[in-house]
Design a protein around this motif. Structure first.
Motif, short mmCIF file in Angstrom:
data_model
loop_
_atom_site.label_atom_id
_atom_site.label_comp_id
_atom_site.label_asym_id
_atom_site.label_seq_id
_atom_site.Cartn_x
_atom_site.Cartn_y
_atom_site.Cartn_z
N THR A 494 42.06 38.88 29.81
CA THR A 494 42.25 37.88 30.85
C THR A 494 41.20 36.78 30.77
O THR A 494 41.49 35.61 30.95
CB THR A 494 42.16 38.56 32.23
N VAL A 495 39.95 37.18 30.48
CA VAL A 495 38.87 36.20 30.40
C VAL A 495 39.19 35.15 29.34
O VAL A 495 39.06 33.95 29.56
CB VAL A 495 37.53 36.90 30.09
N LEU A 498 42.11 32.96 30.48
CA LEU A 498 41.67 31.98 31.48
C LEU A 498 40.92 30.84 30.81
O LEU A 498 41.11 29.67 31.16
CB LEU A 498 40.77 32.66 32.52
N GLN A 779 36.15 39.28 39.54
CA GLN A 779 35.61 38.90 38.23
C GLN A 779 34.10 39.06 38.28
O GLN A 779 33.45 38.55 39.19
CB GLN A 779 35.97 37.44 37.91
N GLN A 783 31.91 38.31 33.15
CA GLN A 783 33.24 37.81 32.78
C GLN A 783 33.34 36.31 33.01
O GLN A 783 33.93 35.58 32.23
CB GLN A 783 34.32 38.53 33.59
N THR B 83 31.23 43.83 42.77
CA THR B 83 32.38 43.12 42.21
C THR B 83 33.50 44.10 41.88
O THR B 83 34.66 43.87 42.19
CB THR B 83 31.96 42.37 40.93
N ARG B 87 37.25 44.48 43.42
CA ARG B 87 38.38 44.44 42.52
C ARG B 87 39.31 45.63 42.75
O ARG B 87 40.52 45.51 42.72
CB ARG B 87 37.83 44.45 41.09
N LEU B 103 47.40 29.97 36.32
CA LEU B 103 48.16 31.20 36.06
C LEU B 103 49.52 31.16 36.76
O LEU B 103 49.69 30.50 37.78
CB LEU B 103 47.37 32.40 36.58
N ASP B 114 44.05 42.91 35.78
CA ASP B 114 43.82 42.34 34.45
C ASP B 114 42.33 42.15 34.21
O ASP B 114 41.83 42.38 33.11
CB ASP B 114 44.53 40.99 34.31
N LEU B 115 41.62 41.70 35.24
CA LEU B 115 40.18 41.53 35.10
C LEU B 115 39.50 42.86 34.87
O LEU B 115 38.51 42.96 34.14
CB LEU B 115 39.59 40.86 36.35
#
Lengths: 866, 248
Positions: A494-495, A498, A779, A783, B83, B87, B103, B114-115
């Motif tokens: 994903t990183v 993005l 995040q 990341q 974090t 999440r 996105l 996904d992260l």
């Protein structure tokens, strides 16, 4: 419309308001302009430093020559000077001393007159190593006993009195670790044993720059440096009190024999100084100026980008101003005002930095053993005005389009939620770009294909290609980032995805950001490819032209060194291992009015060591008035074997020569070949520049080489090289130049990186809420940093790829366009280009470092609440 | 009671600034949000309701006191652990700007997973998409959706990782009443049909009426609780605070 005219009515007040808003905005957003500021600063500093250093060096040389020759009021010399395309300084014939000296000494107002003999002579240091010779000249001459007339001053010891005694300059003695009483060798190029009896200074310094000087007795100097006794390069004359230089020169002119002239001492000093500063310094400074130009061009890209982004981000602010009654011109003025303020301050700081840089370099010169007169920096008005103007123009010019766009902001935009970072690539842009690119490439290829006669065609094509790259940038950026981003997305999930999407948001911005790096990389690639092609060409030239087994040549390039002893060739020829040993010397003559370099050798033996291709006519029996010429020269003049031409020599004589042979290849042979017998009456100092040797059948390379080396040892140990070594050594100078060019291009690349970093910083600022959202939904800081860095890498990769392509294409065009003989070789060095590519991508990583850190330090909550 | 709290704060104090400009946004607040309940936090501007939510959710840190998500105390966690906690165990719906413009709808919904690099529960995600009713918009970008649709995507994103608690900060603040009703209905279904826990900050009595309980804050302190709220009763309660404020 009416708002504009009303604003015009109170122009003073509106300008002040605009300026006040600019300054307030600058204060608030100092960080955003850090990139612009540094880009202008670096460019201006480099430009200023170059100009100031150039002027200071020039003044230093002028002083040096002025001091050294202040005692000489007139110089008497032969009129004939022949310049060729390779040697703008020219060769002047020697003077018969006796007749001229008589005439000079009989002229009223002459206090003293001494012949001055000048030639090449390389000293051998205490360790057996040659002293100097890697660029600056190695000179030898007679020691002039009249103190006023001798540019050198005796610092220690005494003047040479007996044959074999010598005075050397302090700088040469120091670098050769020689002292008074030492006995060493002077290569003229024949080795001469000399005993050092004194040390000399030049204009109060240890030497004339890095040039070395050895002063001999007049008889020795005549014997080793002149074609025959009784000759000299010139006569130095000192006037009696009350006789001006002009009067003296005028009177001498009247008294001198035909073909001999007199110039004032000042003129001669100026010429000498010009020969050093005028040629070397002009070349050096113009090269530096070109590179500061490239750096400023790169700066234009990043500054334009910064302002474009700032204006886009400020759309709502500007719209509010417009809604509240600000005129278009006021909004435009606000943006330009910011540019002017940044440009002015950065240029001023750049000026100071440039002067500081020059001062630092000046202080550094003596430290690296380059004697330089104690001088204050020469800062001319132009050295200040030009960089200042360039800085302002670059800044204002780059901000102009964004400022116009700011002025066009519709007042309604204040009410709309507008995304600053959004642009689409228009079809028109793609079409214009493709047409421009095709036309440019077509012109370039056409120009390149037709050789050197159409350099302008190639150049205009190249400019069109460059413009096409800029126009097509956004189109290509979208495509390239999509392609290059795919593996990144796969690698970093994903990183990576993005990062790719972020780089894709505004293809225009990505292209502009990468554009700066693209130009930098393109120039690096251009030089890399050009140098590699030159080397390949030299390599091919040697293998195509050199038929011998070993080549003997002197190390170094340019004016240094002293050539090969003409006695080396016969000595090598006597070896049982050797079939042919042929020395090639150089001469000059004016052929049908144009200065040309001549190759002096035994033409009959030439085909045994060099490939000449197809030969019309005969190379044997050229005699004293026959010559062989290359096919291209023959074609230019319409010569065939049997044609005749007039050759004018430096001694003032003119002779008719008959073309006896026309040969094909001329890279090593030169365009004109004459015999030793033909050259002998006109010769100056005897040297060979190349000795080509072929072995007898059955002699191994190693055995032959060893035999030649043993003989060469007695003649100053010149390099004995195999074909490959010979080819490589001819290319050694290219590597040196390339290193210098890389160092100079570092500045442009640095500015490009600052541009990338700046754009990312602005983007981070703009995406604050988005980053906050990402952080709040999980995040990690790591990341987030990776995301910004990958975006930077993608942008840099795009710029690097574009630069490599552009540079390789232009390099190809340059190689073809500068090729007048159709012998060019185009070579893409895979290793170097890979290194350039990796450096570009790595640089992107570096550029993203700070913006990434700043983004990661964002306070999540503030960002979300913003 | 506290054993079944999905999130709670104990003696929570949050001070901004210092000296004369010191503001006590939270002053010794102790409060638990029960699992499987829909709680609304209300109060006048400056009452500390947003601060309370941010601190309870691990977006901001307390000056003193404790905040827990489930059994985990937030004050002792590193930024990285916090974090990861956000999440995996917390969902967010903000007033605006909930979605990444680069996105697609589908990518926005699965962004937290996904992260994390974790597997997306396809069945659950599809069910969610069904509930929010955006099955035909999955490949669209947020800019192609209406405000209400965007907030529905945000709700789906907040629920995608089956968090222990969803925090919603004025989720209907930018919406017209019909779109707002849809989003509130979704949050209610998440609690009552899917067994999630939702904590919502709002200033709108109609929105608050969708909750199982309303908690009132004033001047950084807990000032009252109202189970089974209706819009009228909430409005009356708020008016009484205004009168008290005016009287002082």
């Amino acid at each position: 419309m009416s708002a504009d005219s009303r604003a015009g009515a109170s122009a003073g007040g509106s300008a002040r308001t605009a300026l006040r808003i600019s300054l307030a905005s600058l204060r608030t957003h100092r960080r955003r302009f850090a990139g612009t500021f540094s880009a202008v600063l670096l460019g201006v500093a480099f430009l200023t430093g170059t100009l100031v250093m150039g002027d200071t060096l020039r003044a230093g040389f002028d002083t040096l020559f002025g001091n050294a020759t202040s005692g000489t009021d007139a110089v008497v010399r032969t009129e004939g000077v022949i310049t060729t395309s390779d040697d703008a300084m020219g060769t002047r014939g020697p003077l018969r001393t006796a007749a001229s000296l008589r005439a000079v000494r009989g002229t009223p107002g002459v206090a003293a007159a001494e012949p001055s003999i000048e030639g090449a002579g390389q000293l051998v240091g205490a360790g057996g190593q040659p002293v100097g010779g890697k660029g600056p000249p190695t000179t030898a001459g007679n020691w002039i006993h009249d103190k006023e007339l001798n540019p050198y001053e005796l610092a220690r010891g005494r003047a040479p009195r007996a044959s074999g005694e010598a005075v050397v300059n302090e700088g040469a003695a120091e670098s050769g670790k020689l002292k008074i009483g030492d006995v060493t060798t002077l290569r003229t190029p024949d080795p001469v044993r000399v005993k050092i009896v004194g040390l000399a200074t030049f204009g109060g310094e240890s030497g004339m720059g890095k040039a070395t000087f050895t002063g001999l007795t007049r008889a020795d100097a005549e014997k080793y440096l002149m074609p025959e006794p009784g000759m000299a390069a010139s006569i130095r004359v000192r006037a009696e009190d009350g006789t001006s230089q002009g009067q003296l020169a005028e009177r001498l002119e009247a008294a001198l024999p035909k073909g001999v002239e007199a110039v004032t001492g000042d003129e001669a000093a100026e010429e000498n100084s010009e020969n050093v500063s005028g040629q070397f310094l002009t070349l050096f400074t113009s090269m530096l100026l070109v590179f500061s130009g490239i750096a400023l061009l790169v700066a234009v890209f990043s500054i334009h980008n910064t302002f474009a982004i700032v204006v886009a981000q400020r759309t709502r602010e500007n719209a509010l101003l417009r809604a509240l009654g600000a005129s278009r011109r006021q909004v435009l003025g606000t943006t330009l005002g910011e540019a002017a303020a940044v440009g002015a301050v950065a240029s001023a700081v750049g000026l100071a930095a440039g002067i500081g840089m020059a001062a630092g370099l000046q202080a550094l010169f003596p430290a690296i053993g380059f004697p330089f007169p104690e001088e204050v920096l020469v800062i001319k008005g132009l050295s200040l005005l030009l960089p200042l103007g360039a800085g302002l123009v670059v800044c204002l010019g780059s901000a102009l389009l964004p400022a116009v766009r700011a002025g066009r902001t519709a007042p309604l935009a204040a009410l709309r939620e507008t995304a600053a970072e959004h642009s689409r690539v228009s079809r028109v842009r793609a079409a214009v770009g493709v047409v421009l690119g095709a036309a440019g490439a077509g012109l370039t290829v056409l120009g390149a294909a037709s050789g050197s006669r159409s350099v302008t065609l190639t150049a205009s094509g190249a400019v069109a290609v460059l413009a096409a790259f800029v126009v097509l940038g956004p189109v290509a950026a979208a495509l390239a980032v999509r392609v290059a981003g795919r593996p990144v997305a796969r690698l970093r999930g994903t990183v990576g995805a993005l990062a790719q999407r972020n780089a894709l948001r505004s293809p225009k911005r990505t292209a502009a950001t990468a554009g700066a790096l693209m130009i930098g990389v393109a120039v690096v690639t251009l030089f890399t490819v050009f140098a590699s092609s030159l080397k390949a060409m030299m390599d091919e030239t040697v293998s195509r032209n050199f038929a011998g087994d070993v080549a003997v040549s002197t190390p170094g390039f340019g004016a240094g060194g002293s050539g090969l002893s003409p006695r080396l060739a016969p000595a090598v020829q006597r070896l049982p291992e050797v079939d042919t040993a042929l020395g090639l010397g150089k001469g000059v003559a004016r052929v049908n009015g144009v200065g040309q370099e001549l190759t002096v050798t035994d033409p009959a033996a030439l085909p045994r060591v060099l490939h000449l291709g197809e030969v019309d006519g005969s190379l044997t029996g050229l005699g004293a008035h026959g010559m062989a010429v290359s096919r291209s020269e023959a074609a230019d003049h319409g010569w065939r074997p049997g044609s005749t031409a007039t050759l004018a020599f430096t001694d003032g004589t003119e002779e008719r020569f008959t073309v006896r042979a026309v040969y094909e290849t001329s890279e090593l042979t030169g365009d004109y070949v004459i015999t030793h017998r033909a050259w002998a009456p006109h010769r100056t100092q005897d040297t060979d520049s190349l000795l080509a040797v072929s072995f007898e059948d059955g002699v191994s390379q190693a055995a032959g080489e060893a035999a030649v080396e043993r003989v060469a040892e007695r003649y100053g140990e010149p390099d004995v090289q195999t074909r490959e070594e010979y080819a490589q050594s001819s290319a050694a100078g290219i590597d040196m130049m390339l290193t210098l060019v890389y160092a100079l291009l570092g500045l442009a690349v640095l500015i490009a990186l600052l541009g990338i970093a700046n754009t990312l910083t602005l983007a981070v600022y703009e995406r604050t809420r988005e980053l906050g959202l990402l952080r709040s939904v999980g995040q990690t800081r790591g990341q987030l940093r990776a995301m910004v860095r990958w975006e930077s890498v993608l942008v840099a990769a795009f710029g690097t790829a574009g630069g490599l392509g552009l540079g390789a294409f232009l390099g190809w065009a340059l190689v073809r366009a500068t090729d007048s003989r159709g012998v060019s070789v185009f070579s893409l060095p895979p290793l170097q280009l890979t290194a350039v590519a990796m450096a570009g991508v790595l640089a992107g990583l570096l550029a993203g470092w700070r913006p990434a850190r700043r983004a990661a330090r964002l306070d999540v909550l503030r960002a979300v609440a913003a | 009671m506290s054993g079944t709290a999905a999130a709670r704060v104990t003696a929570a104090v949050k001070v901004y600034g210092s000296g004369e400009v010191e503001v006590r946004a939270l002053d010794e607040v102790t409060l638990g949000f029960e699992t499987g309940r829909f709680t609304a936090i209300m109060g006048p501007s400056g009452s500390g309701k947003s601060t309370l939510m941010h601190c309870a959710a691990g977006l901001d840190t307390l000056t003193s006191g404790q905040a827990h998500i489930g059994g985990t105390e937030l004050g002792s966690l590193s930024d990285k652990k916090l974090t990861v906690l956000r999440r995996e165990r917390v969902g967010f719906v903000f007033q605006a700007f909930n979605l990444l413009p680069t996105l697609t709808v589908a990518e926005n919904i699965t962004l937290p997973q996904d992260l994390a690099g974790s597997r997306v529960d396809q069945e659950w995600t599809e069910a969610l998409i069904d509930v929010v009713g955006l099955g035909d918009r999955l490949r669209h970008r947020p800019s192609e959706l209406s405000g209400g649709q965007q907030q529905r995507v945000a709700v789906a994103r907040a629920l995608a990782s089956r968090p222990e608690v969803v925090f919603a900060d004025e989720p209907t603040g930018n919406l017209d009443s019909r779109s707002g009703e849809e989003v509130l209905g979704l949050l209610g279904r998440a609690v009552h049909e899917m067994g999630r826990t939702v904590v919502m900050v709002t200033h709108d009595p109609v929105a608050a009426a969708h909750a199982d309980e309303v908690v009132f804050l004033a001047d950084g302190r807990l000032s009252g609780r109202m189970p089974q709220p209706t819009a009228e009763r909430v409005l009356d309660q708020l008016k009484s605070y205004d009168r008290a404020e005016a009287a002082r």
